[in-house]
Design a protein around this motif. Structure first.
Motif, mmCIF file in Angstrom:
data_model
loop_
_atom_site.group_PDB
_atom_site.id
_atom_site.type_symbol
_atom_site.label_atom_id
_atom_site.label_comp_id
_atom_site.label_asym_id
_atom_site.label_seq_id
_atom_site.Cartn_x
_atom_site.Cartn_y
_atom_site.Cartn_z
ATOM 1 N N GLN A 222 -6.416 4.832 -9.886
ATOM 2 C CA GLN A 222 -7.530 5.478 -9.179
ATOM 3 C C GLN A 222 -8.811 4.638 -9.249
ATOM 4 O O GLN A 222 -9.870 5.116 -9.664
ATOM 5 C CB GLN A 222 -7.778 6.886 -9.744
ATOM 6 N N PRO A 223 -8.715 3.375 -8.839
ATOM 7 C CA PRO A 223 -9.898 2.511 -8.897
ATOM 8 C C PRO A 223 -10.971 2.955 -7.911
ATOM 9 O O PRO A 223 -10.679 3.532 -6.854
ATOM 10 C CB PRO A 223 -9.338 1.138 -8.512
ATOM 11 N N ALA A 224 -12.206 2.671 -8.267
ATOM 12 C CA ALA A 224 -13.321 2.964 -7.367
ATOM 13 C C ALA A 224 -13.580 1.831 -6.395
ATOM 14 O O ALA A 224 -14.170 2.034 -5.330
ATOM 15 C CB ALA A 224 -14.592 3.226 -8.182
ATOM 16 N N ASP A 236 -14.081 2.404 -2.259
ATOM 17 C CA ASP A 236 -13.217 3.498 -1.798
ATOM 18 C C ASP A 236 -11.883 2.970 -1.288
ATOM 19 O O ASP A 236 -11.558 3.058 -0.101
ATOM 20 C CB ASP A 236 -13.928 4.292 -0.703
ATOM 21 N N PRO A 237 -11.063 2.391 -2.165
ATOM 22 C CA PRO A 237 -9.866 1.691 -1.705
ATOM 23 C C PRO A 237 -8.709 2.578 -1.264
ATOM 24 O O PRO A 237 -7.740 2.061 -0.702
ATOM 25 C CB PRO A 237 -9.468 0.856 -2.930
ATOM 26 N N GLY A 238 -8.802 3.889 -1.459
ATOM 27 C CA GLY A 238 -7.692 4.755 -1.077
ATOM 28 C C GLY A 238 -7.280 4.622 0.378
ATOM 29 O O GLY A 238 -6.110 4.337 0.691
ATOM 30 N N PRO A 239 -8.200 4.838 1.328
ATOM 31 C CA PRO A 239 -7.841 4.670 2.737
ATOM 32 C C PRO A 239 -7.404 3.246 3.084
ATOM 33 O O PRO A 239 -6.539 3.053 3.944
ATOM 34 C CB PRO A 239 -9.134 5.045 3.477
ATOM 35 N N LEU A 240 -7.999 2.261 2.417
ATOM 36 C CA LEU A 240 -7.605 0.871 2.660
ATOM 37 C C LEU A 240 -6.167 0.639 2.217
ATOM 38 O O LEU A 240 -5.411 -0.078 2.884
ATOM 39 C CB LEU A 240 -8.540 -0.084 1.918
ATOM 40 N N ALA A 241 -5.781 1.235 1.101
ATOM 41 C CA ALA A 241 -4.407 1.081 0.618
ATOM 42 C C ALA A 241 -3.414 1.676 1.615
ATOM 43 O O ALA A 241 -2.352 1.090 1.877
ATOM 44 C CB ALA A 241 -4.253 1.746 -0.748
ATOM 45 N N GLU A 242 -3.748 2.829 2.172
ATOM 46 C CA GLU A 242 -2.857 3.447 3.161
ATOM 47 C C GLU A 242 -2.691 2.551 4.375
ATOM 48 O O GLU A 242 -1.580 2.350 4.880
ATOM 49 C CB GLU A 242 -3.418 4.812 3.578
ATOM 50 N N ARG A 243 -3.799 2.009 4.845
ATOM 51 C CA ARG A 243 -3.741 1.125 6.009
ATOM 52 C C ARG A 243 -2.950 -0.143 5.688
ATOM 53 O O ARG A 243 -2.122 -0.604 6.480
ATOM 54 C CB ARG A 243 -5.158 0.778 6.454
ATOM 55 N N LEU A 244 -3.201 -0.687 4.511
ATOM 56 C CA LEU A 244 -2.532 -1.920 4.114
ATOM 57 C C LEU A 244 -1.023 -1.715 4.014
ATOM 58 O O LEU A 244 -0.231 -2.537 4.501
ATOM 59 C CB LEU A 244 -3.107 -2.380 2.775
#
Length: 320
Positions: A222-224, A236-244
């Motif tokens: 859960q990194p910031a 806010d890497p959550g949405p970026l991870a999904e896209r990636l």
């Protein structure tokens, strides 16, 4: 206004442009913990004086740099390791166990890159690659920790881009230094929708299944924020991870589709063309208004390397 080679971020971290090829292509980081420091990623041998100049500007004695930490041994990340280690007398090199031998004896790395680029282009881009004495090298495994002053760093084995790749979790910033595991996001492609992130599949060890697992492993913390080598911090890497992760799947589908329609002699060129169409379309959907010419300038090297990496992956599957 001139481009800032150094940018002080929060949490006692400074982003350093490595001056490789162009501005905002590759970064390394100076991290402070108490009275000690670590350099994470090193750029090329040409980056060494840039790092040393920063230390001099800040009045930081070179002996206070405790660690030099490349995430993996590709030369845009580790080409400056040997030169930095010569200049930093108290530093220990922390490198993935599968990459250590290439830092101790870089001859095979140099030979492979020279074969690809040619002698003159290799020297211009990367400079001299110097060996590191074996006694100054440590190889942290998955979950191992070190301290920089009062600051803890945790190493995470993250194959997928390369088998010799780890990421470095820094609880003090709730951030992860991701190397190439969390993809690329060049600042000129950022829009009102945020960073434009894309996977990197450079040869020769791309493994989509392993890469998906590694991205998931990072997100379990859960990194910031993520500190990308290419390029800079993203929040806010959550949405970026999904896209990636979706784009990794798309790359696989694209590669398999292209491979079904061309002979091996045309595979890389066809992959590059298809990847270019895919990424340019997604950049436009993301709100990017740069010209095709500018996108080619920003992404052209990655298009070539990624198509080569996908071709190697496809051929390895056939041979298995």
């Amino acid at each position: 206004m001139s481009f800032p080679i150094y940018q002080d971020l929060d949490h006692d971290i400074t982003r350093i442009d490595t001056a490789m090829v162009r501005e905002e292509l590759a970064a390394c980081y100076l991290l402070r913990g108490g009275d000690e420091f670590a350099v994470i990623e090193t750029g090329t041998h040409h980056t060494v004086p840039i790092v040393l100049d920063l230390l001099a500007q800040r009045g930081i004695d070179r002996g206070r740099v405790k660690y030099v930490i490349p995430t993996h041994v590709h030369l845009d990340h580790a080409g400056g390791v040997g030169g930095l280690m010569q200049a930093l007398p108290e530093a220990t090199l922390l490198v993935h166990p599968r990459g250590a031998r290439h830092m101790i004896d870089p001859a095979r790395l140099v030979a492979g890159a020279t074969a690809v680029y040619g002698e003159a282009a290799f020297r211009e881009t990367y400079g001299e690659i110097l060996p590191v004495p074996e006694q100054r090298v440590r190889t942290p495994g998955d979950g191992d920790e070190v301290t920089v002053g009062d600051r803890r760093l945790v190493f995470l084995d993250t194959p997928g881009h390369a088998n010799h790749h780890f990421c470095v979790y820094d609880p003090a910033s709730a951030g992860i230094f991701t190397g190439d595991t969390f993809g690329l996001s060049y600042p000129p492609l950022t829009t009102e929708k945020g960073p434009f992130i894309l996977p990197t599949t450079t040869p020769v060890q791309f493994d989509p299944t392993a890469l998906q697992a590694s991205i998931g492993k990072l997100m379990k913390l859960q990194p910031a924020r993520m500190y990308l080598t290419h390029y800079g911090p993203v929040e806010d890497p959550g949405p970026l991870a999904e896209r990636l992760r979706g784009m990794v799947d798309d790359y696989v589908d694209l590669a398999e589709r292209v491979a079904g329609g061309v002979g091996d002699d045309r595979l890389e060129a066809a992959l590059r063309s298809a990847l270019r169409d895919y990424l340019f379309r997604h950049a436009r959907e993301h709100g990017c208004e740069l010209s095709d010419q500018r996108l080619d300038a920003l992404l052209g090297m990655d298009l070539t390397l990624n198509s080569q990496g996908l071709a190697v992956w496809l051929r390895s599957r056939r041979a298995a």
